[in-house]
Design an enzyme around this catalytic site. Structure first.
Site, PDB file in Angstrom:
ATOM      1  N   CYS A 218      38.807 -15.540  -9.507  1.00  0.00           N
ATOM      2  CA  CYS A 218      37.527 -15.803 -10.028  1.00  0.00           C
ATOM      3  C   CYS A 218      37.519 -16.366 -11.574  1.00  0.00           C
ATOM      4  O   CYS A 218      38.423 -15.864 -12.231  1.00  0.00           O
ATOM      5  CB  CYS A 218      36.550 -14.388  -9.903  1.00  0.00           C
ATOM      6  SG  CYS A 218      34.785 -14.491 -10.775  1.00  0.00           S
TER       7      CYS A 218
ATOM      8  N   GLU B 169      41.755 -19.205  -5.010  1.00  0.00           N
ATOM      9  CA  GLU B 169      41.249 -18.583  -4.046  1.00  0.00           C
ATOM     10  C   GLU B 169      40.339 -19.466  -3.252  1.00  0.00           C
ATOM     11  O   GLU B 169      39.196 -20.053  -3.811  1.00  0.00           O
ATOM     12  CB  GLU B 169      40.976 -17.134  -4.081  1.00  0.00           C
ATOM     13  CG  GLU B 169      40.467 -16.248  -3.150  1.00  0.00           C
ATOM     14  CD  GLU B 169      40.105 -14.890  -3.270  1.00  0.00           C
ATOM     15  OE1 GLU B 169      39.414 -14.126  -2.762  1.00  0.00           O
ATOM     16  OE2 GLU B 169      40.510 -14.304  -4.558  1.00  0.00           O
TER      17      GLU B 169
END
Length: 499
Positions: free
Chosen positions: A314, A348
């Site tokens: 993130c 991710e």
């Protein structure tokens, strides 16, 4: 207590006297009445009352001594009877002062000093009247209107019969903090962040830029800023270049700080789902330094142990610090750590819209710089996708997708994928286009990471046989487990680069 009874010529036999029975249910013997205490039904005047000793003995002998000597007491003449018994303790009794109308004397009670009078402190009337109910309904309607103004939710969507909590909102609409104040900036929020209910109801939250504690009141915020001793993130400073610093914070060691960090990130990221389970993650905090301390600008997180080799989970930059190149700076920093670990990394998936644009821009710039440098150097060896992965820290899939998006992969005529030492594709490079793109990128974003300023040891590294250790001394395997010498299938000679 035992006593002996014996006559002349007989052996002494112990005799046990019966114990006094204890009153059941009380756990203590019955209370002794004083000799002068009148009974309940005694209506004799006090002057005419006599003690118990006087009633049993002769009237001419005081204190009933004759009665005691006459055999009324079985243990007369013993040593125990000669000792005087202690007087029974007298218990104080309290009485309530009452008026003639059997009401409490409110003047004798203790009120709040100089706050309430006797009428205001009177609590005898507990049943609400019709006027009280009307006043309550008016106050509740006023509170519902205030909640509607604060939260921005129409009053028609709030249930007036239930307390004004997020669970009482119809159609699942929750409270949203509209603004946050962090440092000298007041920033509008984009999405709903799961702050506690008592904080979510306020349109403006005050957040300390050093410890990231959130507060409801401006007064509390200023008081906290005066007492907060933290002037940098609670971690290790692993990078410093000018006024830019990066701190590594472990989610297990600083759990509360990382949870507050995730709550801030959720306000600007729609796809973020991690809020409180921060222990398996490492957080890298980007800060700007000045004379007052290290001011929070953005962060990114990654898992400590990830089977997919993700180097970023993130990433978030405060809106007040956007358009300054900090996003790509953190992306470049994440790939620098991947090269330090010796393992290609990738973000991710899936990426957000802004994340995909930022990553494609960085991938394109990193690949173009290596292709331009190898094209200008005639003596450079053959370049392959694996070689690009080693130099950039990117995975082979990300490199191929970037080249395909830019139309730089071209299939060679008459070649097959099974031919020896040839993949059947070549990289088509337009030097003028690449040079023009890099010049614009340098002018737009001059901030770059200096690898020599990094002071960091990998948290986990992979040994030559895939084992995990913490030393970082062993040599990591090549990309995809295939050495560069055996990757001739993807090699593209420099002479074959079409210009």
């Amino acid at each position: 207590m035992t006593k002996t009874r014996a006559t002349r010529g007989e052996a002494t036999t112990p005799v046990r006297t019966p114990r006094k029975e204890v009153q059941r249910g009380r756990g203590r013997p019955p209370k002794r009445l004083s000799e002068t205490t009148p009974t309940k039904n005694d209506k004799t005047p006090k002057s005419a009352r006599k003690t118990r000793g006087e009633t049993k003995g002769h009237e001419d002998e005081p204190n009933g001594r004759a009665g005691a000597a006459g055999g009324d007491n079985k243990a007369a003449g013993s040593d125990d009877d000669q000792q005087e018994r202690p007087a029974a303790k007298r218990r104080r009794t309290y009485t309530k002062r009452k008026h003639a109308d059997n009401a409490l004397d409110l003047d004798a009670c203790i009120f709040f000093p100089n706050r309430l009078d006797a009428h205001e402190a009177n609590s005898e009337r507990f049943i609400p009247t019709a006027d009280d109910q009307l006043a309550f309904e008016a106050v509740r309607a006023e509170a519902a209107a205030a909640d509607s103004r604060i939260t921005g939710i129409p009053q028609s969507q709030l249930d007036p019969s239930t307390p004004s909590t997020p669970s009482a909102v119809v159609s699942g609409v929750g409270y949203q903090v509209k603004k946050i104040r962090i440092g000298v900036y007041e920033i509008d929020s984009w999405y709903i962040s799961p702050y506690p209910d008592e904080y979510s109801r306020h349109p403006l939250l005050y957040i300390c830029e050093f410890c990231l504690k959130y507060m409801k009141s401006e007064y509390t915020y200023h008081r906290h800023c005066m007492k907060c001793a933290l002037r940098h993130p609670p971690g290790d400073e692993i990078y410093r270049d000018g006024n830019i610093s990066v701190f590594e914070v472990d989610g297990r060691k600083n759990k509360v700080y990382c949870q507050n960090l995730c709550l801030i990130g959720k306000m600007f990221l729609d796809t973020k789902t991690l809020y409180f389970d921060v222990e398996p993650f490492l957080f890298y905090i980007l800060c700007e330094y000045d004379s007052t301390g290290y001011h929070f600008a953005g962060y990114y997180s990654k898992e400590k142990r990830c089977a997919q080799d993700y180097n970023l989970s993130c990433i978030m930059i405060l809106p007040s610090k956007q358009r300054e190149g900090y996003g790509k700076l953190l992306i470049e920093f994440s790939y620098l750590l991947s090269k330090k670990e010796g393992t290609p990394g990738s973000p991710e998936k899936p990426l957000s819209d802004f994340g995909l644009l930022s990553y494609r821009s960085y991938w394109r710039r990193a690949i173009y710089e290596i292709l331009l440098a190898m094209h200008t150097d005639v003596a450079a060896p053959a370049v392959s996708v694996n070689e690009l992965s080693t130099q950039t820290g990117m995975t082979v899939d990300d490199i191929i997708s970037t080249l395909q998006t830019d139309g730089m992969l071209q299939r060679l005529p008459g070649s097959t994928s099974t031919s020896n030492n040839s993949s059947g594709y070549s990289i088509v490079v337009d030097i003028d286009k690449i040079s023009e793109y890099l010049d614009k990128a340098k002018q737009k974003n001059p901030r770059r990471i200096n690898p020599s300023m990094l002071m960091w040891t990998p948290y986990l590294t992979k040994g030559p046989f895939g084992t995990i250790n913490n030393t970082g001394d062993s040599e990591a395997p090549p990309a995809n487990g295939v050495s560069n010498a055996a990757s001739g299938a993807n090699e593209v000679p420099v002479d074959e680069l079409s210009v």
